[in-house]
Write an enzyme that holds these catalytic residues in place. Structure first.
Site, short mmCIF file in Angstrom:
data_model
loop_
_atom_site.label_atom_id
_atom_site.label_comp_id
_atom_site.label_asym_id
_atom_site.label_seq_id
_atom_site.Cartn_x
_atom_site.Cartn_y
_atom_site.Cartn_z
N GLY A 1 -7.44 7.51 12.34
CA GLY A 1 -6.96 8.46 13.34
C GLY A 1 -7.99 9.00 14.29
O GLY A 1 -7.69 9.86 15.12
N HIS B 1 -0.84 7.45 12.38
CA HIS B 1 -0.54 6.04 12.18
C HIS B 1 -1.18 5.58 10.88
O HIS B 1 -2.28 6.00 10.54
CB HIS B 1 -1.02 5.17 13.35
N HIS C 1 -2.45 2.25 8.91
CA HIS C 1 -2.82 0.84 9.05
C HIS C 1 -2.35 0.08 7.82
O HIS C 1 -2.57 0.53 6.69
CB HIS C 1 -4.35 0.68 9.12
N VAL D 1 -6.97 7.23 17.96
CA VAL D 1 -5.69 7.64 18.56
C VAL D 1 -5.15 8.83 17.76
O VAL D 1 -4.79 8.69 16.59
CB VAL D 1 -4.67 6.48 18.54
#
Ligand code: 5GP
Length: 130
Positions: A86, A93, A95, A89
């Protein structure tokens, strides 16, 4: 300013989508560590995973498990490695990286650390508020 991932959700930036539901989107990472490296994101933009509300947080991990199965079935890999970073961005999210051996996921080098600090740090974390 909204994140680049919000622009992807809005269709303003293209992505290679692999799965979605009402609350989540999964797509290929543009700079994969391994072929099939995917990101699973909540559609509601939030920066830090541990700031998510309980129900959103649980739903995200269920979405991650759905996508993990798809990646494993598609690639035939042995293990899908999960990581949450993170720093690049600031939109949550996860991975998902297909791997067949440890060397497929190069771990960061361990830090220079004085072993005498283990006790101090363990005590500090144990005593810290939840
Ligand atoms: P992190 O924030 O977890 O350090 O890294 C962000 C991840 O998002 C990186 O692996 C990077 O390759 C990926 N990424 C950044 N921008 C884009 C983009 O526009 N499209 C896609 N598909 N992945 C991106």
């Amino acid at each position: 300013m909204s994140s680049i991932f919000t622009s992807i959700i809005a269709g303003e930036i293209p992505c290679h989508r692999v799965w979605e539901d009402d609350q989540h989107l999964a797509f290929l990472d543009i700079n994969p560590i391994r072929p099939g490296h995917c990101l699973v994101i909540p559609k509601r933009e939030i920066s830090y995973i541990f700031d998510m509300e309980e129900t959103e947080y649980t739903a995200l991990w269920n979405a991650v498990r759905t996508v993990e199965k798809k990646i494993r079935n598609a690639t035939g890999c042995q293990r899908v490695v999960v990581s949450v970073v993170g720093w690049e961005v600031p939109h949550v999210h996860v991975h998902l990286i297909p791997t067949d051996e440890m060397a497929n996921f190069p771990a960061p080098a361990s830090c220079d650390f004085d072993a005498s600090e283990f006790s101090t740090l363990a005590a500090r974390i144990t005593e810290a508020k939840e």
